[in-house]
Scaffold this motif. Structure first.
Motif, PDB file in Angstrom:
ATOM      1  N   UNK A 127     105.994   1.293  29.376  1.00 39.31           N
ATOM      2  CA  UNK A 127     105.630   1.435  27.973  1.00 39.31           C
ATOM      3  C   UNK A 127     106.276   2.668  27.362  1.00 39.31           C
ATOM      4  N   UNK A 128     106.333   3.752  28.133  1.00 35.02           N
ATOM      5  CA  UNK A 128     106.949   4.976  27.612  1.00 35.02           C
ATOM      6  C   UNK A 128     108.448   4.788  27.392  1.00 35.02           C
ATOM      7  N   UNK A 182     102.194  11.113  28.656  1.00 32.44           N
ATOM      8  CA  UNK A 182     101.578   9.844  29.058  1.00 32.44           C
ATOM      9  C   UNK A 182     101.084   9.862  30.500  1.00 32.44           C
ATOM     10  N   UNK A 183     101.948  10.247  31.437  1.00 39.57           N
ATOM     11  CA  UNK A 183     101.613  10.113  32.853  1.00 39.57           C
ATOM     12  C   UNK A 183     100.643  11.195  33.319  1.00 39.57           C
ATOM     13  N   UNK A 184     100.985  12.462  33.103  1.00 39.53           N
ATOM     14  CA  UNK A 184     100.142  13.547  33.612  1.00 39.53           C
ATOM     15  C   UNK A 184      98.722  13.538  33.035  1.00 39.53           C
ATOM     16  N   UNK A 185      98.551  13.307  31.722  1.00 34.51           N
ATOM     17  CA  UNK A 185      97.167  13.272  31.216  1.00 34.51           C
ATOM     18  C   UNK A 185      96.296  12.239  31.917  1.00 34.51           C
ATOM     19  N   UNK A 221     108.295  16.994  40.848  1.00 31.76           N
ATOM     20  CA  UNK A 221     109.643  16.833  41.415  1.00 31.76           C
ATOM     21  C   UNK A 221     109.644  15.771  42.509  1.00 31.76           C
ATOM     22  N   UNK A 222     108.507  15.623  43.203  1.00 26.48           N
ATOM     23  CA  UNK A 222     108.427  14.643  44.291  1.00 26.48           C
ATOM     24  C   UNK A 222     108.616  13.208  43.815  1.00 26.48           C
ATOM     25  N   UNK A 223     108.473  12.957  42.511  1.00 25.94           N
ATOM     26  CA  UNK A 223     108.577  11.581  42.018  1.00 25.94           C
ATOM     27  C   UNK A 223     109.753  11.396  41.055  1.00 25.94           C
ATOM     28  N   UNK A 224     110.655  12.378  40.985  1.00 29.60           N
ATOM     29  CA  UNK A 224     111.811  12.214  40.098  1.00 29.60           C
ATOM     30  C   UNK A 224     112.731  11.142  40.668  1.00 29.60           C
ATOM     31  N   UNK A 225     113.526  10.493  39.824  1.00 32.65           N
ATOM     32  CA  UNK A 225     114.390   9.414  40.308  1.00 32.65           C
ATOM     33  C   UNK A 225     115.515   9.882  41.226  1.00 32.65           C
ATOM     34  N   UNK A 226     115.861  11.178  41.186  1.00 30.13           N
ATOM     35  CA  UNK A 226     117.017  11.695  41.940  1.00 30.13           C
ATOM     36  C   UNK A 226     116.574  12.045  43.359  1.00 30.13           C
ATOM     37  N   UNK A 227     117.063  11.277  44.349  1.00 34.52           N
ATOM     38  CA  UNK A 227     116.594  11.395  45.728  1.00 34.52           C
ATOM     39  C   UNK A 227     116.799  12.776  46.350  1.00 34.52           C
ATOM     40  N   UNK A 228     117.966  13.433  46.183  1.00 30.20           N
ATOM     41  CA  UNK A 228     118.150  14.754  46.807  1.00 30.20           C
ATOM     42  C   UNK A 228     117.126  15.778  46.327  1.00 30.20           C
ATOM     43  N   UNK A 229     116.771  15.726  45.051  1.00 31.37           N
ATOM     44  CA  UNK A 229     115.779  16.655  44.514  1.00 31.37           C
ATOM     45  C   UNK A 229     114.411  16.348  45.106  1.00 31.37           C
ATOM     46  N   UNK A 252     110.856   7.334  24.992  1.00 30.41           N
ATOM     47  CA  UNK A 252     110.569   8.678  25.474  1.00 30.41           C
ATOM     48  C   UNK A 252     111.428   9.011  26.684  1.00 30.41           C
ATOM     49  N   UNK A 253     111.847  10.252  26.782  1.00 24.62           N
ATOM     50  CA  UNK A 253     112.598  10.708  27.948  1.00 24.62           C
ATOM     51  C   UNK A 253     111.659  10.826  29.142  1.00 24.62           C
ATOM     52  N   UNK A 254     112.241  11.066  30.323  1.00 24.93           N
ATOM     53  CA  UNK A 254     111.429  11.199  31.538  1.00 24.93           C
ATOM     54  C   UNK A 254     110.436  12.342  31.395  1.00 24.93           C
TER      55      UNK A 254
END
Length: 217
Positions: free
Chosen positions: A121-122, A136-139, A43-51, A127-129
């Protein structure tokens, strides 16, 4: 002063039982903390700033307050709201929540260490977020996160000694019980310290082996 460790021999099973309980409590706590921390870190890296701000505030509060206070709030505070938890459950939740604050920052750092080109690339693959994060990212991020999460497990083994304040018979509480019977405070807590050292050392060694195997894949 003469130390006599032979007085502890009849109580070794009690100390080992406390050590085993410490391992179980630490393992349960690190699983809970890692699962929740993974969510918070993502959640710390989601595009939505309030979250992102909510996750950052959570981490700020958890890391900025003592674990002992958090344990007391859960075990002694929640009953005033009608929520009564067994001491073991309250302890595991408290340790897990505290750990999640640190794991959340570890996860954030691991995700941000993944090259931005992977995100691009994703997106090109359509691919969705969430799918990008999952496949791709977490692995890739897990490789860099593993040593720090391993250190968090070692830290939890030591911090689990605070469960004794909830009258949970883990290693420290077992040591207190032995001391109350033998009156051999120095010998008892030297033995307790050695057991903790064995637990943390063996855990660190096992984690190093895991990291080496992971890095060769």
């Amino acid at each position: 002063m003469t130390l006599d460790f032979s007085i502890l021999l009849p109580y070794i099973p009690m100390l080992l039982a406390g050590a085993w309980f410490t391992v179980k409590a630490s393992l349960c706590s690190v699983v809970l903390g890692s699962a929740f921390g993974l969510i918070v870190g993502a959640i710390r890296v989601v595009p939505f700033a309030p979250v992102r701000g909510l996750a950052a505030t959570y981490i700020y509060v958890i890391r900025g307050t003592p674990l002992l206070v958090q344990l007391f709030l859960i075990y002694f505070g929640l009953p005033s709201l009608g929520i009564n938890l067994p001491a073991f459950v309250a302890g595991i939740i408290g340790l897990g929540i505290n750990s999640s604050g640190y794991v959340g920052e570890i996860v954030r750092g691991g995700i941000e260490a993944v090259p931005k080109g992977q995100w691009e690339a994703s997106k090109m693959l359509g691919l969705s977020y969430l799918k990008s994060m999952r496949y791709i990212i977490l692995p890739q991020a897990i490789r860099s996160m593993l040593p720090a999460i391993g250190n968090e497990f070692v830290t939890l083994i030591k911090e689990s000694s605070l469960l004794s304040t909830l009258a949970i018979t883990e290693l420290t509480m077992a040591g207190q019980q032995v001391r109350s019977v033998t009156y051999a405070s120095f010998e008892t807590f030297i033995a307790v310290g050695i057991i903790y050292l064995c637990l943390t050392s063996s855990t660190s060694f096992a984690l190093q082996l895991l990291e080496k195997r992971w890095s060769t894949r």
